[in-house]
Structures are given as structure tokens and as C-alpha cells.
Write an enzyme that holds these catalytic residues in place. Sequence first.
Site, PDB file in Angstrom:
ATOM      1  N   SER A 145       1.075  -1.365  -0.101  1.00 16.92           N
ATOM      2  CA  SER A 145      -0.011  -0.204  -0.231  1.00 16.92           C
ATOM      3  C   SER A 145       0.424   0.929  -0.143  1.00 16.92           C
ATOM      4  CB  SER A 145      -1.161  -0.236   1.345  1.00 16.92           C
ATOM      5  OG  SER A 145      -1.200   1.224   1.302  1.00 16.92           O
ATOM      6  N   TYR A 158      -1.882  -0.914  10.933  1.00 12.58           N
ATOM      7  CA  TYR A 158      -2.187  -1.596   9.850  1.00 12.58           C
ATOM      8  C   TYR A 158      -1.287  -1.038   9.465  1.00 12.58           C
ATOM      9  CZ  TYR A 158      -3.696  -1.921   4.766  1.00 12.58           C
ATOM     10  OH  TYR A 158      -4.097  -1.524   3.446  1.00 12.58           O
ATOM     11  N   LYS A 162       1.885  -3.128   6.051  1.00 13.60           N
ATOM     12  CA  LYS A 162       1.833  -2.904   4.090  1.00 13.60           C
ATOM     13  C   LYS A 162       3.422  -2.827   4.307  1.00 13.60           C
ATOM     14  CE  LYS A 162      -1.630  -3.860   3.621  1.00 13.60           C
ATOM     15  NZ  LYS A 162      -2.527  -5.254   2.207  1.00 13.60           N
TER      16      LYS A 162
END
Length: 256
Positions: A145, A158, A162
Site C-alpha cells: 500500500s 495497519y 503494509k
Amino acid sequence: MSKLLEGKRVCVTGASAGIGRAVAIGCARHGADVAVNFANDSNGADSAVAEIEALGQRAIAVQGDVAEAESATRLISHTVKALGGVDIFVNNAGICPFHAFLDMPAETFERTMRVNLHGAYFMVQAAANQMVKQGHGGSIIAMSSISALVGGEYQTHYTPTKAGVLSLMQSTAIALGKHGIRCNALLPGTILTDINKDDLADTDKRRYMEGRVPLGRLGQPQDMVGPTVFLASDELSGYVTGAALLVDGGAFVNLQ
Ligand SMILES: NC(=O)C1=CN([C@@H]2O[C@H](COP(=O)(O)OP(=O)(O)OC[C@H]3O[C@@H](n4cnc5c(N)ncnc54)[C@H](OP(=O)(O)O)[C@@H]3O)[C@@H](O)[C@H]2O)C=CC1
Ligand SMILES: C[C@H](O)[C@@H]1OC(=O)[C@H](O)[C@@H]1O
């Protein structure tokens, strides 16, 4: 349109919806047979399989929570049984339950880590072992990401996953190069899917996110298909490994 993945066997995790589903169907349009992994949404997975079969390609749906290490060997063995092997593996399954940092529940942190990072590790390992056994290389693509490079107030659990997935592709590119297996990361910006439906229901936030994109719009799952096919295809990217490709409409470089 020339078919870039004719005869290839592709396995995509989290392909019942969103980016994974678009990628699975997009690979089939390029001549690949596809295994569609999902955790809960069997209707979504079955309809992806039906769309792929309608394109004249073989497809199977395989249920399995990527957070469980044994799902990895199960997914690969089902794929080999049905399609004969795995040439391209797309590690896509992921979750992003938006939540503030100071009161992040331990279980939300742990689940996000398990699905996004532990899941990626064991899935990529199982796919790579199969590719090594086959003996003719392969392509592994992980959905990292833009969040591997920049932070998010409600994504403190999160964004490290990534960054971890990006790092995993860099290290596996080294570990697997001698087997002819290429490993690359895709870094999507904001792509409109179920993962951010609630977050972007806030119209001010949505307008702000749109305003950050030089190309003037948020992404669609289809925007991830071309970059995935590029990294999957030996013809187009046979000398590309350990790379990271931003697919964000220019959002990352847009400081002011
Ligand atoms: N959308 C975006 O803006 C961006 C997304 N990404 C990444 O792209 C990937 C796909 O996201 P996106 O398509 O947006 O998300 P969606 O929520 O639309 O789809 C997620 C998919 O992953 C599956 N999935 C979720 N948890 C698991 C699990 N434990 N085991 C197996 N499958 C699972 C879901 O299956 P089921 O419904 O059956 O549970 C679904 O098929 C994620 O890794 C995400 O981090 C990266 C950058 C931006
Ligand atoms: C879920 C978010 O919309 C999305 O996830 C990412 O990885 C991007 O950075 C977006 O914030």
C-alpha cells in the site's frame, strides 16, 4: 487484445471482492486459470469463479482464513490439484478496521497483524515452495500500500503490516532469485472497495482524499489489474524483482 498470461495458473488470496476479485478476473481475461481464495463471502467467490469460467478459463474457489498458517498449504494443494500448479501468486487478502491509536483494542491490533502480515508470510512461503518444486520460476505479487510509506491516524495497526509486506517482497526477491521467482509489491493508493466504504461515507473525508489525487479521482479495483498483469507477465517484467510500484493517481508525490 494479446493474452499475456496464456497457460498460467494464478492463485489470488482474498478474491471474493474488491481488488482481489478484479485481479482474478483480469488475469483470466489474459488467458490464466485462477484459484480464488476467500474467508467468508462464498457468494462473492462463486460469482468470481462463474465469471472466470464464462471467459473460457478454469477456476476454483478455496475457503481459508489466511491468518491460519495451515490455510496456506491447503490453498496451494487445492490449487495444484485443480489447476496442475501455481505460476503466479497474488497475496492480496487484507483488512483495515479503522481505529484510533490510544484505545486500540489488543485484539484488533493482533487480528490485523495476523491477517495482513503473518498471513502474507505463510502464503508466500507455501506458494514459493510449490514454484521451487515445479522448477520453472514464477511471479509473486503482494498488495502492499501507499500506507507502507506514509502514516494514517486511524491506521497505526495497519500501516506497519503494509510496510512489512513491502519488506517481505524485498527479502523474498533475494531468497528466491536463484529459483527464477520474481517478487514485487504493488502499492495502491485509495481504491474504492468495501475496506474503506464506512470511512469514506464521511463526505468531508472523501472530498479531502479525492483532492489529494493529481489525477482527480479515487481508484477503482480495475485500476490494479494492469499493474498486476505487468508484474505477472515474464514477457513484460521478466527482469523486475524486488520492486515497488505505486498505483495511486499521484497521491504520494502531492505535497502541495
Ligand atoms: N482499497 C484500498 O484503498 C487499498 C487496499 N489495499 C490492500 O488491498 C488488499 C485488498 O483490499 P480491498 O480489495 O480494498 O478490500 P475488500 O475488503 O474489498 O476485500 C478484501 C478481500 O480479502 C478477503 N479477506 C479478508 N480477510 C481475509 C482472511 N482472513 N482470509 C482470507 N481472505 C480474507 C475478503 O474475503 P471475505 O469477504 O470472504 O472475507 C475479500 O475478498 C488488502 O490487502 C488491502 O490492504 C492497499 C491499499 C489501498
Ligand atoms: C483502507 C484505506 O482506504 C486504504 O488502505 C490503504 O492501504 C490506503 O492507504 C488507504 O488508506
